[in-house]
Motif scaffolding. Structure first.
Motif, PDB file in Angstrom:
ATOM      1  N   PHE A 151     -13.653  32.948  25.977  1.00  0.00           N
ATOM      2  CA  PHE A 151     -14.805  33.260  26.822  1.00  0.00           C
ATOM      3  C   PHE A 151     -15.707  32.032  26.864  1.00  0.00           C
ATOM      4  O   PHE A 151     -15.877  31.323  25.866  1.00  0.00           O
ATOM      5  N   PHE A 152     -16.302  31.767  28.036  1.00  0.00           N
ATOM      6  CA  PHE A 152     -17.099  30.556  28.242  1.00  0.00           C
ATOM      7  C   PHE A 152     -18.127  30.893  29.313  1.00  0.00           C
ATOM      8  O   PHE A 152     -17.792  31.054  30.484  1.00  0.00           O
ATOM      9  N   ASN A 153     -19.417  31.049  28.913  1.00  0.00           N
ATOM     10  CA  ASN A 153     -20.387  31.551  29.891  1.00  0.00           C
ATOM     11  C   ASN A 153     -20.935  30.441  30.799  1.00  0.00           C
ATOM     12  O   ASN A 153     -20.626  29.251  30.636  1.00  0.00           O
ATOM     13  N   ARG A 154     -21.778  30.855  31.736  1.00  0.00           N
ATOM     14  CA  ARG A 154     -22.298  29.937  32.743  1.00  0.00           C
ATOM     15  C   ARG A 154     -23.155  28.839  32.103  1.00  0.00           C
ATOM     16  O   ARG A 154     -23.102  27.673  32.504  1.00  0.00           O
TER      17      ARG A 154
ATOM     18  N   PHE B  24     -19.529  30.778  23.681  1.00  0.00           N
ATOM     19  CA  PHE B  24     -18.072  30.793  23.851  1.00  0.00           C
ATOM     20  C   PHE B  24     -17.457  31.537  22.667  1.00  0.00           C
ATOM     21  O   PHE B  24     -18.069  31.673  21.606  1.00  0.00           O
ATOM     22  N   THR B  25     -16.257  32.044  22.885  1.00  0.00           N
ATOM     23  CA  THR B  25     -15.503  32.702  21.817  1.00  0.00           C
ATOM     24  C   THR B  25     -14.136  32.055  21.714  1.00  0.00           C
ATOM     25  O   THR B  25     -13.624  31.474  22.678  1.00  0.00           O
ATOM     26  N   VAL B  26     -13.546  32.138  20.524  1.00  0.00           N
ATOM     27  CA  VAL B  26     -12.194  31.610  20.305  1.00  0.00           C
ATOM     28  C   VAL B  26     -11.337  32.694  19.650  1.00  0.00           C
ATOM     29  O   VAL B  26     -11.864  33.600  18.987  1.00  0.00           O
ATOM     30  N   ASP B  27     -10.034  32.588  19.859  1.00  0.00           N
ATOM     31  CA  ASP B  27      -9.118  33.495  19.181  1.00  0.00           C
ATOM     32  C   ASP B  27      -8.697  32.880  17.848  1.00  0.00           C
ATOM     33  O   ASP B  27      -9.244  31.847  17.433  1.00  0.00           O
TER      34      ASP B  27
ATOM     35  N   LEU C  34     -24.231  38.179  28.609  1.00  0.00           N
ATOM     36  CA  LEU C  34     -23.928  36.838  28.131  1.00  0.00           C
ATOM     37  C   LEU C  34     -24.029  35.805  29.237  1.00  0.00           C
ATOM     38  O   LEU C  34     -24.351  34.634  28.989  1.00  0.00           O
ATOM     39  N   GLU C  35     -23.741  36.230  30.477  1.00  0.00           N
ATOM     40  CA  GLU C  35     -23.839  35.313  31.605  1.00  0.00           C
ATOM     41  C   GLU C  35     -25.289  35.014  31.966  1.00  0.00           C
ATOM     42  O   GLU C  35     -25.586  33.978  32.559  1.00  0.00           O
ATOM     43  N   SER C  36     -26.199  35.914  31.624  1.00  0.00           N
ATOM     44  CA  SER C  36     -27.583  35.772  32.072  1.00  0.00           C
ATOM     45  C   SER C  36     -28.451  34.968  31.107  1.00  0.00           C
ATOM     46  O   SER C  36     -29.548  34.558  31.471  1.00  0.00           O
ATOM     47  N   ILE C  37     -27.996  34.711  29.874  1.00  0.00           N
ATOM     48  CA  ILE C  37     -28.840  34.013  28.903  1.00  0.00           C
ATOM     49  C   ILE C  37     -28.723  32.496  29.087  1.00  0.00           C
ATOM     50  O   ILE C  37     -27.761  31.993  29.662  1.00  0.00           O
TER      51      ILE C  37
END
Length: 456
Positions: free
Chosen positions: A36-39, A26-29, A18-21
């Protein structure tokens, strides 16, 4: 195998992907807090990951969908993923960023919903390209995607910047006055008057007084001075529409004005200087009229310094949907209506028509449809009978697209002729890949020439 089944290892492996794409992820609860929040999400939003984690997603994205049309909320409510829905977000700089979003439900190993995931793609470059293309397809009141019109648009900046006289030739209804206004508005005289007169609408004596004006007492009823169109256009542009209609006597007087840059109002005792750019227009073949002695050759050369030819609508049928959209928006605004557009079936009839009246005829057809159509979409039943707009046979659905295919075939054939059957040059002009051109020629049964013109 055992190592890969380790949940911690699997999570690290997933996170690294997920960091490389390049898309933001992002994900939420279940409380809508970002887990989660990628680069890429950091890069697109301009918000550091440590500031985003734990916050509600609406606080971070400030999207156009956050209030009433949240894609992720819809997915969590009905468990149906959403793919590539367009919206925008507000980045850390307060800028509006166009994005497309896709959503999915997150479940744990027991199948319980524990939140949601969303990917979003930055469409800024796509939007910039679309705007650039739109800019190139619109000049003044003209909108077009036609290669024929594109060639004309490319000439306009240089033509507008000059002070030379211009002759616009084209069939009735092609928009010659619109083009003249575009030349004026793009040039250094844009802040000066643009004055138009139809030379074919007035008898000779009235046309002369309209062009040059008159002095008090010049004739019975002339109780005061009246400035002519040359005086009203001083410093700007005078548009002489249908110049092919003026008499030989008036041609002589007009020639003198263009040569000496001065004229005499009726009843005047001295000449008045004139600083006016002349743009003339006609639907007639002036060169043939010169050859037949119907139009003065010296006047023809004076007004024919720059020659602009407007193609008829039947030669650029790919512009019909674009023009129809423009007319629908204009009539909605003028008439305070909410007509949503024209149905594909009706468009197919419009594409199949030859349009002897050109753009003006198309505009009249759409205006007529507005009168008859209460609201909603304009269908074939609201089009004039001469367009052949009858109910489409239910057992022939392929007929809907036949007119479009005919227009596309005609466009490709004309482009091939212009490019001397050089298929690479034709593909470039049409804005498609060469292999796409081959495929279209084959599907539309356009014969491949024995010599393709590559080396010509």
């Amino acid at each position: 195998m055992e190592e890969h089944s380790n949940p911690l290892k699997l999570t690290e492996f997933t996170d690294s992907i997920l960091e490389s794409i390049s898309d933001g992820v992002f994900t939420v609860d279940n409380q809508w807090r970002i887990s989660f929040f990628n680069r890429a999400a950091e890069g697109i939003t301009g918000i550091p990951r440590n500031e985003a984690l734990g916050k509600r997603c609406s606080e971070v994205f400030k999207s156009s969908m956050c209030e009433a049309d949240c894609a992720l909320r819809q997915t969590l409510n009905n468990t149906t993923p959403i793919i590539n829905k367009s919206c925008y977000i507000i980045n850390a700089e307060g800028e509006r960023i166009p994005v497309s979003v896709s959503t999915a439900v997150l479940k744990n190993s027991e199948g319980q919903v524990i939140g949601g995931a969303e990917t979003f793609r930055d469409l800024s470059e796509v939007e910039a390209l679309r705007n650039a293309l739109k800019g190139r397809s619109q000049v003044g009141g003209f909108v077009s995607h036609s290669p024929l019109m594109r060639n004309l648009f490319e000439l306009l900046p240089a033509v507008s910047a000059s002070s030379s006289n211009v002759l616009i030739q084209g069939e009735t209804g092609t928009g010659k006055e619109l083009l003249a206004r575009a030349v004026h508005d793009m040039g250094p005289r844009a802040d000066k008057p643009f004055i138009a007169i139809n030379c074919g609408a007035l008898p000779d004596n009235l046309l002369e007084s309209e062009l040059f004006g008159y002095k008090k007492g010049a004739f019975t009823g002339a109780t005061q001075d009246k400035p002519g169109r040359f005086a009203l256009a001083e410093g700007g542009t005078l548009f002489l529409d249908e110049i092919g209609e003026i008499s030989p006597a008036l041609q002589v007087r007009l020639l003198r004005v263009l040569q000496e840059h001065s004229y005499e109002p009726l009843g005047a005792v001295k000449s008045e200087q004139s600083d006016v750019r002349i743009i003339a227009a006609t639907h007639k073949d002036l060169a043939a009229m010169v050859a037949n002695g119907e139009f003065r050759q010296d006047l023809y050369y004076r007004i024919h310094v720059v020659d602009l030819k407007l193609p008829p609508l039947r030669s650029r049928k790919e512009d019909i949907p674009l023009l129809v959209d423009q007319f629908v928006r204009n009539f909605n605004r003028l008439q305070n209506r909410e007509v949503s557009g024209v149905s594909p079936e009706a468009i197919s009839f419009l594409l199949d028509h030859d349009w002897p009246g050109n753009v003006r005829e198309l505009e009249n057809v759409i205006e007529r449809a507005f009168v008859l159509c209460p609201n909603g979409q304009i269908g074939p039943g609201y089009l004039p009978s001469e367009l052949g707009a009858k109910a489409m046979p239910k057992d022939q659905p392929e007929a809907i697209g036949s007119a479009r295919q005919l227009a596309e075939k005609q466009s490709i054939q004309e482009s091939l002729k212009r490019n001397r059957f050089n298929r690479a040059a034709t593909a470039r002009e049409l804005g498609i890949h060469k292999t796409t051109l081959y495929r279209k020629m084959k599907s539309l049964q356009i014969p491949f020439p024995k010599q393709n013109g590559r080396n010509r």
